[in-house]
Design a protein around this motif. Structure first.
Motif, PDB file in Angstrom:
ATOM      1  N   HIS A   1       0.833  -1.201   0.000  1.00 32.83           N
ATOM      2  CA  HIS A   1       0.000   0.000   0.000  1.00 32.83           C
ATOM      3  C   HIS A   1       0.875   1.261   0.000  1.00 32.83           C
ATOM      4  CE1 HIS A   1      -3.239   2.764   1.010  1.00 32.83           C
ATOM      5  NE2 HIS A   1      -2.508   3.199   2.019  1.00 32.83           N
ATOM      6  N   MET A   2       1.936   1.254   0.778  1.00 35.33           N
ATOM      7  CA  MET A   2       2.840   2.407   0.836  1.00 35.33           C
ATOM      8  C   MET A   2       3.552   2.611  -0.501  1.00 35.33           C
ATOM      9  SD  MET A   2       5.541   3.096   3.892  1.00 35.33           S
ATOM     10  CE  MET A   2       4.230   2.704   5.057  1.00 35.33           C
ATOM     11  N   TYR A   3       3.926   1.522  -1.139  1.00 33.13           N
ATOM     12  CA  TYR A   3       4.575   1.612  -2.452  1.00 33.13           C
ATOM     13  C   TYR A   3       3.632   2.227  -3.483  1.00 33.13           C
ATOM     14  CZ  TYR A   3       6.490   0.127  -6.934  1.00 33.13           C
ATOM     15  OH  TYR A   3       6.955   0.100  -8.222  1.00 33.13           O
ATOM     16  N   LEU A   4       2.385   1.777  -3.482  1.00 26.17           N
ATOM     17  CA  LEU A   4       1.410   2.308  -4.438  1.00 26.17           C
ATOM     18  C   LEU A   4       1.105   3.783  -4.164  1.00 26.17           C
ATOM     19  CD1 LEU A   4      -1.131  -0.664  -4.614  1.00 26.17           C
ATOM     20  CD2 LEU A   4       0.646  -0.081  -6.263  1.00 26.17           C
ATOM     21  N   ALA A   5       1.108   4.176  -2.884  1.00 24.08           N
ATOM     22  CA  ALA A   5       0.721   5.540  -2.529  1.00 24.08           C
ATOM     23  C   ALA A   5       1.846   6.546  -2.715  1.00 24.08           C
ATOM     24  CB  ALA A   5       0.228   5.569  -1.078  1.00 24.08           C
ATOM     25  N   LEU A   6       3.083   6.148  -2.444  1.00 25.38           N
ATOM     26  CA  LEU A   6       4.187   7.111  -2.420  1.00 25.38           C
ATOM     27  C   LEU A   6       5.185   6.950  -3.559  1.00 25.38           C
ATOM     28  CD1 LEU A   6       4.965   7.133   1.413  1.00 25.38           C
ATOM     29  CD2 LEU A   6       3.614   8.769   0.108  1.00 25.38           C
ATOM     30  N   VAL A   7       5.336   5.749  -4.085  1.00 22.49           N
ATOM     31  CA  VAL A   7       6.317   5.525  -5.137  1.00 22.49           C
ATOM     32  C   VAL A   7       5.644   5.460  -6.505  1.00 22.49           C
ATOM     33  CG1 VAL A   7       8.146   4.001  -5.973  1.00 22.49           C
ATOM     34  CG2 VAL A   7       7.810   4.311  -3.511  1.00 22.49           C
ATOM     35  N   LYS A   8       4.714   4.532  -6.642  1.00 22.90           N
ATOM     36  CA  LYS A   8       3.972   4.421  -7.902  1.00 22.90           C
ATOM     37  C   LYS A   8       2.645   5.161  -7.730  1.00 22.90           C
ATOM     38  CE  LYS A   8       2.355   1.082 -11.317  1.00 22.90           C
ATOM     39  NZ  LYS A   8       2.096  -0.350 -11.620  1.00 22.90           N
ATOM     40  N   VAL A   9       2.706   6.473  -7.911  1.00 22.58           N
ATOM     41  CA  VAL A   9       1.565   7.324  -7.575  1.00 22.58           C
ATOM     42  C   VAL A   9       0.478   7.243  -8.623  1.00 22.58           C
ATOM     43  CG1 VAL A   9       0.863   9.673  -7.000  1.00 22.58           C
ATOM     44  CG2 VAL A   9       3.121   8.847  -6.330  1.00 22.58           C
ATOM     45  N   PHE A  10       0.843   7.196  -9.877  1.00 16.48           N
ATOM     46  CA  PHE A  10      -0.126   7.274 -10.960  1.00 16.48           C
ATOM     47  C   PHE A  10      -0.521   5.877 -11.457  1.00 16.48           C
ATOM     48  CE2 PHE A  10       2.544  11.096 -11.160  1.00 16.48           C
ATOM     49  CZ  PHE A  10       1.570  12.061 -10.970  1.00 16.48           C
ATOM     50  N   ASN A  11      -1.727   5.816 -12.010  1.00 17.44           N
ATOM     51  CA  ASN A  11      -2.263   4.573 -12.602  1.00 17.44           C
ATOM     52  C   ASN A  11      -2.254   3.426 -11.596  1.00 17.44           C
ATOM     53  OD1 ASN A  11      -2.530   5.908 -15.110  1.00 17.44           O
ATOM     54  ND2 ASN A  11      -0.413   5.397 -15.650  1.00 17.44           N
ATOM     55  N   THR A  12      -2.767   3.703 -10.395  1.00 13.18           N
ATOM     56  CA  THR A  12      -2.769   2.678  -9.344  1.00 13.18           C
ATOM     57  C   THR A  12      -4.182   2.355  -8.860  1.00 13.18           C
ATOM     58  OG1 THR A  12      -2.423   4.397  -7.665  1.00 13.18           O
ATOM     59  CG2 THR A  12      -0.468   3.265  -8.512  1.00 13.18           C
ATOM     60  N   TYR A  13      -5.193   2.653  -9.674  1.00 12.17           N
ATOM     61  CA  TYR A  13      -6.555   2.346  -9.250  1.00 12.17           C
ATOM     62  C   TYR A  13      -6.782   0.842  -9.280  1.00 12.17           C
ATOM     63  CZ  TYR A  13     -11.586   1.817  -9.270  1.00 12.17           C
ATOM     64  OH  TYR A  13     -12.867   1.415  -8.979  1.00 12.17           O
ATOM     65  N   ILE A  14      -7.231   0.297  -8.163  1.00  9.51           N
ATOM     66  CA  ILE A  14      -7.516  -1.135  -8.046  1.00  9.51           C
ATOM     67  C   ILE A  14      -8.943  -1.286  -7.552  1.00  9.51           C
ATOM     68  CG2 ILE A  14      -6.869  -3.297  -6.920  1.00  9.51           C
ATOM     69  CD1 ILE A  14      -4.070  -2.191  -6.567  1.00  9.51           C
ATOM     70  N   PRO A  15      -9.821  -1.876  -8.332  1.00 12.57           N
ATOM     71  CA  PRO A  15     -11.204  -2.064  -7.864  1.00 12.57           C
ATOM     72  C   PRO A  15     -11.264  -3.033  -6.696  1.00 12.57           C
ATOM     73  CG  PRO A  15     -10.829  -3.212  -9.948  1.00 12.57           C
ATOM     74  CD  PRO A  15      -9.610  -2.385  -9.700  1.00 12.57           C
ATOM     75  N   SER A  16     -12.197  -2.764  -5.763  1.00 14.94           N
ATOM     76  CA  SER A  16     -12.355  -3.587  -4.549  1.00 14.94           C
ATOM     77  C   SER A  16     -11.017  -3.748  -3.817  1.00 14.94           C
ATOM     78  CB  SER A  16     -12.922  -4.962  -4.908  1.00 14.94           C
ATOM     79  OG  SER A  16     -14.152  -4.835  -5.588  1.00 14.94           O
ATOM     80  N   TYR A  17     -10.370  -2.617  -3.611  1.00 13.61           N
ATOM     81  CA  TYR A  17      -9.002  -2.588  -3.061  1.00 13.61           C
ATOM     82  C   TYR A  17      -8.928  -3.244  -1.688  1.00 13.61           C
ATOM     83  CZ  TYR A  17      -4.491  -0.460  -1.766  1.00 13.61           C
ATOM     84  OH  TYR A  17      -3.198  -0.250  -1.372  1.00 13.61           O
ATOM     85  N   ILE A  18      -9.763  -2.798  -0.749  1.00 13.45           N
ATOM     86  CA  ILE A  18      -9.720  -3.322   0.615  1.00 13.45           C
ATOM     87  C   ILE A  18     -10.139  -4.786   0.652  1.00 13.45           C
ATOM     88  CG2 ILE A  18     -10.635  -3.053   2.952  1.00 13.45           C
ATOM     89  CD1 ILE A  18      -8.726  -0.881   2.134  1.00 13.45           C
ATOM     90  N   LEU A  19     -11.145  -5.149  -0.146  1.00 11.82           N
ATOM     91  CA  LEU A  19     -11.606  -6.543  -0.174  1.00 11.82           C
ATOM     92  C   LEU A  19     -10.489  -7.472  -0.637  1.00 11.82           C
ATOM     93  CD1 LEU A  19     -13.858  -8.627   0.069  1.00 11.82           C
ATOM     94  CD2 LEU A  19     -14.542  -8.060  -2.280  1.00 11.82           C
ATOM     95  N   LYS A  20      -9.764  -7.073  -1.652  1.00 11.95           N
ATOM     96  CA  LYS A  20      -8.662  -7.902  -2.149  1.00 11.95           C
ATOM     97  C   LYS A  20      -7.548  -8.011  -1.114  1.00 11.95           C
ATOM     98  CE  LYS A  20      -9.531  -7.031  -7.045  1.00 11.95           C
ATOM     99  NZ  LYS A  20      -9.040  -6.405  -8.298  1.00 11.95           N
ATOM    100  N   PHE A  21      -7.278  -6.909  -0.417  1.00 15.39           N
ATOM    101  CA  PHE A  21      -6.271  -6.963   0.633  1.00 15.39           C
ATOM    102  C   PHE A  21      -6.697  -7.900   1.758  1.00 15.39           C
ATOM    103  CE2 PHE A  21      -2.871  -3.494   0.707  1.00 15.39           C
ATOM    104  CZ  PHE A  21      -2.702  -3.565  -0.655  1.00 15.39           C
ATOM    105  N   CYS A  22      -7.977  -7.877   2.106  1.00 19.83           N
ATOM    106  CA  CYS A  22      -8.472  -8.774   3.161  1.00 19.83           C
ATOM    107  C   CYS A  22      -8.360 -10.236   2.743  1.00 19.83           C
ATOM    108  CB  CYS A  22      -9.924  -8.433   3.488  1.00 19.83           C
ATOM    109  SG  CYS A  22     -10.146  -6.870   4.360  1.00 19.83           S
ATOM    110  N   ILE A  23      -8.682 -10.517   1.485  1.00 24.23           N
ATOM    111  CA  ILE A  23      -8.582 -11.894   1.000  1.00 24.23           C
ATOM    112  C   ILE A  23      -7.137 -12.379   1.047  1.00 24.23           C
ATOM    113  CG2 ILE A  23      -8.854 -13.358  -1.041  1.00 24.23           C
ATOM    114  CD1 ILE A  23     -11.273 -11.646  -1.799  1.00 24.23           C
TER     115      ILE A  23
END
Length: 231
Positions: free
Chosen positions: A14-36
């Protein structure tokens, strides 16, 4: 234990997506996939161990554990050393290695962001030190001390390991709640009373309200000018 380290690994992602790879990081059902992933990977590992060897887990209570824990109560743990090193040590080591890589990339990104801002050297150093400490705790890098708890410094490292990791949740709360100004403001609005209570409509909210009113006023004026010109 596996779930805890899986979630620390997901925090690094999550930190990598938020701070390093900032653009084009939309993931549908983000929290659900992380929980799985966070609960699914540990469940799969434990299930595979039980399928391969149903006696892999069992009661563990030898003399050394009784002496250390000052208790005679047995607890469930892995009986086979090979299973332990493959499913626990290797998994934790891989997670910490990935988290360390993300830790370095995030620090480089923070340094680049800080270089673009005009700030005093002392203030910038304090912020950098705070960022390093908070990231170290959040990514669970303090658990790596366990890999070096041998030799003459074993006792010192074991005490340091227990202190840092037993208080990991408190340190996360300290760095990411108590030390954040916006979180402290929300506390003062909703939890404090008397002179410590901060009004819900603070200077920031008043400035936003005034800005909105100015925008609305400009829109009204522009609409009236447009209607006048059309007439």
């Amino acid at each position: 234990m596996l779930a805890s380290f899986t979630w620390m690994g997901l925090e690094a992602v999550h930190m990598y997506l938020a701070l390093v790879k900032v653009f084009n990081t939309y993931i549908p059902s983000y929290i659900l996939k992380f929980c799985i992933i966070g609960w699914g990977i540990p469940a799969v590992i434990v299930s595979l161990v039980l399928v391969i060897d149903k006696d892999a887990y069992g009661s563990l209570a030898d003399e050394e554990i009784e002496m250390v824990l000052d208790s005679t109560e047995a607890f469930c743990w892995i009986q086979n050393d090979i299973v332990f090193f493959v499913t626990v040590v290797a998994f934790i080591g891989l997670t910490l290695l990935c988290n360390m890589s993300v830790f370095i990339m995030v620090l480089i990104q923070i340094k680049r962001i800080g270089a673009n801002k005009l700030a005093a050297n002392s203030h910038g150093s304090v912020l950098d030190l705070k960022a390093v400490a908070s990231l170290t705790v959040l990514l669970g890098l303090t658990w790596s001390i366990g890999f070096f708890s041998f030799g003459p410094a074993r006792v010192v490292l074991v005490y340091l390991f227990v202190f840092l990791n037993s208080l990991q949740g408190f340190f996360v709360f300290l760095f990411h709640c108590l030390m954040k100004e916006n979180v402290r403001k929300q506390w003062r609005i909703h939890l404090c009373c008397g002179r410590f209570r901060l009004r819900e409509y603070s200077d920031w909210s008043r400035s936003v309200t005034v800005g909105d009113r100015c925008k609305k006023k400009n829109l009204v004026n522009s609409d009236s000018v447009t209607s006048g010109s059309s007439q």
